[in-house]
Design a protein around this motif. Sequence first.
Motif, PDB file in Angstrom:
ATOM      1  N   VAL A 197      37.703  87.396  56.109  1.00 58.37           N
ATOM      2  CA  VAL A 197      38.258  87.492  54.754  1.00 58.37           C
ATOM      3  C   VAL A 197      39.723  87.068  54.796  1.00 58.37           C
ATOM      4  O   VAL A 197      40.513  87.580  55.598  1.00 58.37           O
ATOM      5  N   VAL A 198      40.070  86.131  53.943  1.00 60.91           N
ATOM      6  CA  VAL A 198      41.443  85.631  53.866  1.00 60.91           C
ATOM      7  C   VAL A 198      41.983  85.929  52.473  1.00 60.91           C
ATOM      8  O   VAL A 198      41.430  85.452  51.467  1.00 60.91           O
ATOM      9  N   ALA A 199      43.039  86.713  52.415  1.00 61.44           N
ATOM     10  CA  ALA A 199      43.623  87.089  51.121  1.00 61.44           C
ATOM     11  C   ALA A 199      44.089  85.853  50.367  1.00 61.44           C
ATOM     12  O   ALA A 199      44.650  84.909  50.945  1.00 61.44           O
ATOM     13  N   ASP A 200      43.851  85.845  49.077  1.00 61.91           N
ATOM     14  CA  ASP A 200      44.300  84.777  48.180  1.00 61.91           C
ATOM     15  C   ASP A 200      43.676  83.421  48.491  1.00 61.91           C
ATOM     16  O   ASP A 200      44.242  82.374  48.164  1.00 61.91           O
ATOM     17  N   CYS A 201      42.507  83.440  49.119  1.00 59.80           N
ATOM     18  CA  CYS A 201      41.809  82.178  49.388  1.00 59.80           C
ATOM     19  C   CYS A 201      40.310  82.451  49.363  1.00 59.80           C
ATOM     20  O   CYS A 201      39.820  83.323  50.076  1.00 59.80           O
ATOM     21  N   GLU A 202      39.604  81.719  48.523  1.00 52.14           N
ATOM     22  CA  GLU A 202      38.171  81.915  48.390  1.00 52.14           C
ATOM     23  C   GLU A 202      37.432  80.907  49.261  1.00 52.14           C
ATOM     24  O   GLU A 202      37.531  79.698  49.045  1.00 52.14           O
ATOM     25  N   GLN A 203      36.699  81.405  50.233  1.00 52.64           N
ATOM     26  CA  GLN A 203      35.987  80.520  51.145  1.00 52.64           C
ATOM     27  C   GLN A 203      34.770  79.921  50.468  1.00 52.64           C
ATOM     28  O   GLN A 203      34.021  80.626  49.796  1.00 52.64           O
ATOM     29  N   ASP A 204      34.568  78.627  50.671  1.00 55.78           N
ATOM     30  CA  ASP A 204      33.420  77.917  50.130  1.00 55.78           C
ATOM     31  C   ASP A 204      32.442  77.643  51.256  1.00 55.78           C
ATOM     32  O   ASP A 204      32.639  76.745  52.074  1.00 55.78           O
ATOM     33  N   GLY A 205      31.377  78.450  51.311  1.00 52.92           N
ATOM     34  CA  GLY A 205      30.363  78.249  52.338  1.00 52.92           C
ATOM     35  C   GLY A 205      30.943  78.355  53.736  1.00 52.92           C
ATOM     36  O   GLY A 205      31.644  79.304  54.075  1.00 52.92           O
ATOM     37  N   SER A 206      30.680  77.356  54.543  1.00 47.24           N
ATOM     38  CA  SER A 206      31.157  77.351  55.922  1.00 47.24           C
ATOM     39  C   SER A 206      32.428  76.536  56.119  1.00 47.24           C
ATOM     40  O   SER A 206      32.838  76.283  57.255  1.00 47.24           O
ATOM     41  N   GLU A 207      33.059  76.102  55.033  1.00 46.78           N
ATOM     42  CA  GLU A 207      34.326  75.377  55.160  1.00 46.78           C
ATOM     43  C   GLU A 207      35.375  76.275  55.819  1.00 46.78           C
ATOM     44  O   GLU A 207      35.378  77.495  55.647  1.00 46.78           O
ATOM     45  N   LYS A 208      36.292  75.673  56.551  1.00 47.91           N
ATOM     46  CA  LYS A 208      37.246  76.420  57.366  1.00 47.91           C
ATOM     47  C   LYS A 208      38.661  76.419  56.806  1.00 47.91           C
ATOM     48  O   LYS A 208      39.592  76.910  57.460  1.00 47.91           O
ATOM     49  N   ASP A 209      38.866  75.845  55.623  1.00 46.96           N
ATOM     50  CA  ASP A 209      40.227  75.679  55.141  1.00 46.96           C
ATOM     51  C   ASP A 209      40.952  77.005  54.958  1.00 46.96           C
ATOM     52  O   ASP A 209      42.151  77.113  55.264  1.00 46.96           O
ATOM     53  N   CYS A 210      40.268  78.048  54.472  1.00 46.90           N
ATOM     54  CA  CYS A 210      40.933  79.350  54.306  1.00 46.90           C
ATOM     55  C   CYS A 210      41.387  79.904  55.650  1.00 46.90           C
ATOM     56  O   CYS A 210      42.500  80.448  55.770  1.00 46.90           O
ATOM     57  N   ARG A 211      40.558  79.765  56.653  1.00 45.23           N
ATOM     58  CA  ARG A 211      40.923  80.298  57.970  1.00 45.23           C
ATOM     59  C   ARG A 211      42.032  79.484  58.621  1.00 45.23           C
ATOM     60  O   ARG A 211      42.871  80.027  59.326  1.00 45.23           O
ATOM     61  N   ARG A 212      42.061  78.188  58.356  1.00 50.93           N
ATOM     62  CA  ARG A 212      43.189  77.399  58.855  1.00 50.93           C
ATOM     63  C   ARG A 212      44.474  77.811  58.159  1.00 50.93           C
ATOM     64  O   ARG A 212      45.546  77.885  58.789  1.00 50.93           O
ATOM     65  N   GLN A 213      44.387  78.087  56.854  1.00 52.82           N
ATOM     66  CA  GLN A 213      45.576  78.578  56.145  1.00 52.82           C
ATOM     67  C   GLN A 213      46.061  79.892  56.744  1.00 52.82           C
ATOM     68  O   GLN A 213      47.265  80.110  56.887  1.00 52.82           O
ATOM     69  N   LEU A 214      45.124  80.767  57.079  1.00 59.48           N
ATOM     70  CA  LEU A 214      45.483  82.042  57.681  1.00 59.48           C
ATOM     71  C   LEU A 214      46.206  81.833  59.001  1.00 59.48           C
ATOM     72  O   LEU A 214      47.238  82.476  59.274  1.00 59.48           O
ATOM     73  N   ALA A 215      45.712  80.930  59.834  1.00 58.80           N
ATOM     74  CA  ALA A 215      46.387  80.628  61.093  1.00 58.80           C
ATOM     75  C   ALA A 215      47.767  80.043  60.837  1.00 58.80           C
ATOM     76  O   ALA A 215      48.738  80.359  61.542  1.00 58.80           O
ATOM     77  N   GLY A 216      47.878  79.208  59.809  1.00 55.97           N
ATOM     78  CA  GLY A 216      49.152  78.570  59.505  1.00 55.97           C
ATOM     79  C   GLY A 216      50.218  79.524  59.007  1.00 55.97           C
ATOM     80  O   GLY A 216      51.413  79.224  59.099  1.00 55.97           O
ATOM     81  N   ARG A 217      49.819  80.678  58.478  1.00 59.36           N
ATOM     82  CA  ARG A 217      50.806  81.655  58.042  1.00 59.36           C
ATOM     83  C   ARG A 217      51.574  82.249  59.215  1.00 59.36           C
ATOM     84  O   ARG A 217      52.700  82.716  59.058  1.00 59.36           O
ATOM     85  N   GLN A 218      50.985  82.193  60.390  1.00 56.21           N
ATOM     86  CA  GLN A 218      51.598  82.803  61.574  1.00 56.21           C
ATOM     87  C   GLN A 218      52.059  81.773  62.597  1.00 56.21           C
ATOM     88  O   GLN A 218      52.974  82.034  63.370  1.00 56.21           O
ATOM     89  N   TYR A 219      51.428  80.592  62.576  1.00 59.10           N
ATOM     90  CA  TYR A 219      51.682  79.629  63.646  1.00 59.10           C
ATOM     91  C   TYR A 219      52.033  78.239  63.115  1.00 59.10           C
ATOM     92  O   TYR A 219      51.587  77.835  62.032  1.00 59.10           O
ATOM     93  N   ARG A 220      52.814  77.522  63.912  1.00 56.97           N
ATOM     94  CA  ARG A 220      52.948  76.074  63.747  1.00 56.97           C
ATOM     95  C   ARG A 220      51.839  75.454  64.580  1.00 56.97           C
ATOM     96  O   ARG A 220      51.786  75.629  65.800  1.00 56.97           O
TER      97      ARG A 220
END
Length: 297
Positions: A197-220
């Motif tokens: 679950v990624v806050a403020d991002c709605e996951q569409d099926g198996s797409e990974k964009d929300c999880r990449r955004q989550l990683a990007g909040r903490q990492y370059r």
Amino acid sequence: MRLSLICAALATGLLATACQPVREQAPAAVPVATAPAPSVPADDNLNAVLWVQRSAEYRAAAAQTYRAATDHLDAALKQADWDALVPEERGNPARGLKPAVILDIDETVLDNSPYQARLVRDGAEYSDPTWDAWVEERKAKALPGVVEFARAAHARGITLVYISNRAVHLKQATLDNLRSEGLPVADDGVFLGLGTVVADCEQDGSEKDCRRQLAGRQYRVLMQFGDQLGDFARVYDNTPAGRQALLDRYEDWFGERWWMLPNPTYGSWEPALFDNDWRQPRDARRAAKRAALEVAR
């Protein structure tokens, strides 16, 4: 990359015509019974799975990818604005964040060809229960070159973030498997599986964009690794033309920020050929793929 709706045992079109060995003529007095040649569909995944398991070419392709990526690590670290996330998935400045690389797991870090081989042997298609059972075995082997790359990144203080379409309930089995193969895994187990679950991002099926955004909040994010286009950026239009447009847009990123591993056994390229409709009978899907073959240009 494993998509839970993907039928992993389907076509690759790579199976060559089988050649029957020449046999000596049996004596006339001893008739020899011959079984009819089996009817094997030309897209049953046999050659693709065998290529992954038995060819030196596959091992060379994987090893050279990770060796080349290792050679680019220091340059990426030194450039403060270097980032491997597309602008649409970077919601905060990357400068000053801790460095990380994002890796897909299946057919990028771990080799699941034994699971594919079982499907070929049994004439079966991918299913969630059989996949879960395979993951729980914790027997997948690391791809050539990935352990060396991962250790080189870890030695430079780079965090490995595993973004996978393995479901979150498979987290412990997955981390156990990664560790058993010598992959560095952070103490908190940086594993963002399907269902995260990624806050403020709605996951569409198996797409990974929300999880990449989550990683990007903490990492370059210095680099991304995968075996599907969707491992690098969201595929909004999963058609051959839409996929080509995404490749054209970011073609220069491959070999620098993005690193693609070969996977002829399954992928989102396949349903793009039959309108992404897995409800169609297997024969209908196969017919659509055969119709997509190019026999001349």
